[in-house]
Design a protein around this motif. Structure first.
Motif, PDB file in Angstrom:
ATOM      1  N   GLN A 151       0.655  -1.175  -0.035  1.00  0.00           N
ATOM      2  CA  GLN A 151       0.106   0.062  -0.181  1.00  0.00           C
ATOM      3  C   GLN A 151       0.686   1.354  -0.010  1.00  0.00           C
ATOM      4  O   GLN A 151       2.003   1.293   0.396  1.00  0.00           O
ATOM      5  N   GLY A 189       2.093   4.686   1.288  1.00  0.00           N
ATOM      6  CA  GLY A 189       2.508   5.177   2.513  1.00  0.00           C
ATOM      7  C   GLY A 189       3.146   4.303   3.544  1.00  0.00           C
ATOM      8  O   GLY A 189       3.383   4.666   4.891  1.00  0.00           O
ATOM      9  N   LEU A 190       3.420   3.032   3.132  1.00  0.00           N
ATOM     10  CA  LEU A 190       4.159   1.899   4.035  1.00  0.00           C
ATOM     11  C   LEU A 190       5.605   2.071   4.151  1.00  0.00           C
ATOM     12  O   LEU A 190       6.233   1.496   5.029  1.00  0.00           O
ATOM     13  N   GLY A 191       6.239   3.159   3.590  1.00  0.00           N
ATOM     14  CA  GLY A 191       7.650   3.306   3.850  1.00  0.00           C
ATOM     15  C   GLY A 191       8.407   2.584   2.815  1.00  0.00           C
ATOM     16  O   GLY A 191       9.701   2.051   3.062  1.00  0.00           O
ATOM     17  N   LYS A 192       7.850   2.278   1.599  1.00  0.00           N
ATOM     18  CA  LYS A 192       8.775   1.316   0.710  1.00  0.00           C
ATOM     19  C   LYS A 192      10.067   1.986   0.181  1.00  0.00           C
ATOM     20  O   LYS A 192      11.035   1.743   0.173  1.00  0.00           O
ATOM     21  N   SER A 193       9.593   3.371  -0.328  1.00  0.00           N
ATOM     22  CA  SER A 193      10.913   4.296  -0.732  1.00  0.00           C
ATOM     23  C   SER A 193      11.817   4.448   0.477  1.00  0.00           C
ATOM     24  O   SER A 193      13.077   4.595   0.126  1.00  0.00           O
ATOM     25  N   THR A 194      11.398   4.785   1.528  1.00  0.00           N
ATOM     26  CA  THR A 194      12.343   5.189   2.409  1.00  0.00           C
ATOM     27  C   THR A 194      13.049   3.932   3.010  1.00  0.00           C
ATOM     28  O   THR A 194      14.149   3.869   3.085  1.00  0.00           O
ATOM     29  N   SER A 254      11.265   9.948  -1.094  1.00  0.00           N
ATOM     30  CA  SER A 254      10.053   9.212  -0.897  1.00  0.00           C
ATOM     31  C   SER A 254       9.062   9.446  -1.697  1.00  0.00           C
ATOM     32  O   SER A 254       7.993   9.105  -1.657  1.00  0.00           O
ATOM     33  N   LYS A 258       6.928  -0.098   9.036  1.00  0.00           N
ATOM     34  CA  LYS A 258       6.848   0.802  10.028  1.00  0.00           C
ATOM     35  C   LYS A 258       6.618  -0.083  11.432  1.00  0.00           C
ATOM     36  O   LYS A 258       5.624   0.517  12.338  1.00  0.00           O
ATOM     37  N   ASP A 290       7.967   0.220  14.140  1.00  0.00           N
ATOM     38  CA  ASP A 290       8.068   1.012  15.445  1.00  0.00           C
ATOM     39  C   ASP A 290       6.567   1.461  15.870  1.00  0.00           C
ATOM     40  O   ASP A 290       6.493   2.061  17.074  1.00  0.00           O
ATOM     41  N   VAL A 299      10.334  -4.076  10.194  1.00  0.00           N
ATOM     42  CA  VAL A 299      11.637  -3.100   9.906  1.00  0.00           C
ATOM     43  C   VAL A 299      11.045  -1.755  10.124  1.00  0.00           C
ATOM     44  O   VAL A 299       9.999  -1.366  10.412  1.00  0.00           O
ATOM     45  N   VAL A 300      12.110  -0.926  10.229  1.00  0.00           N
ATOM     46  CA  VAL A 300      11.751   0.514  10.485  1.00  0.00           C
ATOM     47  C   VAL A 300      12.771   1.350   9.587  1.00  0.00           C
ATOM     48  O   VAL A 300      14.017   0.840   9.379  1.00  0.00           O
ATOM     49  N   GLY A 301      12.048   2.083   8.648  1.00  0.00           N
ATOM     50  CA  GLY A 301      13.373   3.104   7.857  1.00  0.00           C
ATOM     51  C   GLY A 301      13.302   4.439   8.150  1.00  0.00           C
ATOM     52  O   GLY A 301      12.467   4.741   8.889  1.00  0.00           O
ATOM     53  N   ARG A 316      14.439   7.421  14.075  1.00  0.00           N
ATOM     54  CA  ARG A 316      13.091   8.092  13.945  1.00  0.00           C
ATOM     55  C   ARG A 316      12.758   8.453  15.531  1.00  0.00           C
ATOM     56  O   ARG A 316      13.004   7.756  16.510  1.00  0.00           O
TER      57      ARG A 316
HETATM   58  P1  GDP Z   1       5.798   4.524   0.163  1.00  0.00           P
HETATM   59  O1  GDP Z   1       4.359   5.297  -0.371  1.00  0.00           O
HETATM   60  O2  GDP Z   1       5.295   3.166   0.646  1.00  0.00           O
HETATM   61  O3  GDP Z   1       6.989   4.667  -0.664  1.00  0.00           O
HETATM   62  O4  GDP Z   1       6.040   5.297   1.492  1.00  0.00           O
HETATM   63  P2  GDP Z   1       7.331   6.263   1.754  1.00  0.00           P
HETATM   64  O5  GDP Z   1       8.543   5.922   2.016  1.00  0.00           O
HETATM   65  O6  GDP Z   1       7.069   7.421   0.906  1.00  0.00           O
HETATM   66  O7  GDP Z   1       6.865   6.842   3.332  1.00  0.00           O
HETATM   67  C1  GDP Z   1       5.429   7.390   3.623  1.00  0.00           C
HETATM   68  C2  GDP Z   1       5.810   7.945   4.960  1.00  0.00           C
HETATM   69  O8  GDP Z   1       6.111   7.166   6.047  1.00  0.00           O
HETATM   70  C3  GDP Z   1       7.128   9.091   5.166  1.00  0.00           C
HETATM   71  O9  GDP Z   1       6.410  10.396   5.943  1.00  0.00           O
HETATM   72  C4  GDP Z   1       8.092   8.478   5.881  1.00  0.00           C
HETATM   73  O10 GDP Z   1       8.857   9.218   6.645  1.00  0.00           O
HETATM   74  C5  GDP Z   1       7.145   7.590   6.775  1.00  0.00           C
HETATM   75  N1  GDP Z   1       7.886   6.446   7.240  1.00  0.00           N
HETATM   76  C6  GDP Z   1       8.687   5.568   6.310  1.00  0.00           C
HETATM   77  N2  GDP Z   1       9.100   4.443   6.950  1.00  0.00           N
HETATM   78  C7  GDP Z   1       8.594   4.828   8.310  1.00  0.00           C
HETATM   79  C8  GDP Z   1       9.021   3.786   9.350  1.00  0.00           C
HETATM   80  O11 GDP Z   1       9.704   2.585   9.562  1.00  0.00           O
HETATM   81  N3  GDP Z   1       8.243   4.010  10.694  1.00  0.00           N
HETATM   82  C9  GDP Z   1       7.251   5.308  10.697  1.00  0.00           C
HETATM   83  N4  GDP Z   1       6.864   5.757  11.711  1.00  0.00           N
HETATM   84  N5  GDP Z   1       7.246   6.133   9.564  1.00  0.00           N
HETATM   85  C10 GDP Z   1       7.839   5.839   8.522  1.00  0.00           C
END
Ligand code: GDP
Ligand code: MG
Length: 296
Positions: free
Chosen positions: A32, A34-39, A52, A171, A173, A225-227, A242
């Motif tokens: 989905q 916003g799950l932090g894939k790019s991060t 991101s 995420k 955390d 994981v946490v990114g 974080r």
């Molecule tokens: P993508 O849509 O899956 O690529 O998600 P993004 O990498 O763009 O991250 C979406 C948001 O979630 C950003 O604001 C990130 O800073 C935040 N985020 C990414 N990884 C984590 C994590 O491990 N923990 C938390 N709490 N937030 C995260």
């Protein structure tokens, strides 16, 4: 008499050749929005590979990941060149109607197999075929602490038929350590219940050490994981981490999350096996099906 002819240098000869050519590793990230894939991708490969928003360069216009989007990087460590392709996908399952939303991702993976097969079948083929086959699919699970969504099970099942799938709890955390471990167990039980066979696979070629290593990985999956693309100060030192409502998470601290385990798995222990398994199992299955269809 000296019977040494020197063929033991073959390992150096192979190494020299491989080093010159370099390695190709292709990863796709699925889950989905916003799950932090790019991060996470940026965290694993340290430098800012993709930001991101899925932009290539900081000065490019902001763009949501709306299409399947491969980005290439060359990483060098001690003279070893790794060509890394990361394929970002638009978050699937974000819509009201999610029917067949996984099709473009499956198609993308199959298209790479198909392109490789076409090149293999060309009479005047290149001695070395450019490999875009996906070696690993990181599948991002929402850290709900409850069950997997029905759609996640369907998609993981479909994906596991064409690619090495490695599930991660995104995420993590947002869960306490107890919640996290309970959720991991729950996910593993559901995967077993739904008969989803995930990477790593044991083969006859595996020795005891490899079998044990695979068993450890299976017991750890999904990696929680946490990114983070930022540094926070812990004990006066900047670390990748974080801040959240409970305090500070150090991404690289094994007592905080399993990021380091995932990175070691991807880059140290299973890189070669992910590449080999793709060729020998997933691509081979695709190939024999295609060749059979040609004969009919
Ligand atoms: P993508 O849509 O899956 O690529 O998600 P993004 O990498 O763009 O991250 C979406 C948001 O979630 C950003 O604001 C990130 O800073 C935040 N985020 C990414 N990884 C984590 C994590 O491990 N923990 C938390 N709490 N937030 C995260
Ligand atoms: Mg993204």
């Amino acid at each position: 008499a000296n019977s040494y002819v020197g063929f033991d240098t073959i390992t150096q000869q192979i190494e020299h050749k491989l080093l010159k050519r370099g390695f190709q590793f292709n990863v796709i990230v699925v889950g989905q929005t916003g799950l932090g894939k790019s991060t996470l991708i940026n965290t694993i490969f340290a430098s800012h590979l993709i930001d991101s928003k899925g932009r290539l360069e900081a000065d490019e216009p902001v763009r949501q990941t709306t299409e399947i989007h491969p980005v290439s990087h060359v990483i060098t460590e001690n003279g070893v060149k790794l060509r890394l392709n990361i394929v970002d996908t638009p978050g699937y399952g974000d819509q009201i109607n999610n029917e067949n939303c996984w099709d473009p991702i499956i198609k993308y993976i199959k298209d790479q197999h198909s392109a490789y097969l076409r090149k293999e079948l060309t009479a005047m083929r290149d001695r070395h075929i450019q490999d875009t086959r996906i070696h690993c699919c990181l599948f991002f699970i929402n850290p709900t602490g409850h069950s997997l969504r029905a759609i996640d099970i369907i998609v993981m099942k479909k994906l596991s038929e064409v690619v090495n799938v490695v599930p991660v709890i995104a995420k993590s955390d947002s869960l306490t350590l107890e919640e996290r471990d309970a959720f991991k167990q729950k996910v593993r039980a559901e995967l077993t219940y739904h008969n989803i066979r995930l990477y790593p696979f044991d083969t006859e070629e595996n020795d005891d050490e490899e079998i044990q290593l695979n068993e450890r990985i299976r017991n750890m999956i999904p990696f929680a994981v946490v990114g983070s693309e930022r540094e926070v100060i812990i004990d006066g030192k900047p670390v990748r981490g974080r801040k959240n409502r409970w305090g500070v998470v150090n991404v690289e601290d094994e007592t905080h999350c399993e990021f380091v385990y995932l990175r070691n798995f991807l880059t140290r222990t299973h890189l070669q096996d992910l590449i080999e398994t793709t060729a020998q199992i997933h691509y081979e299955a695709f190939r024999s099906k295609q060749l059979l269809a040609l004969k009919e």
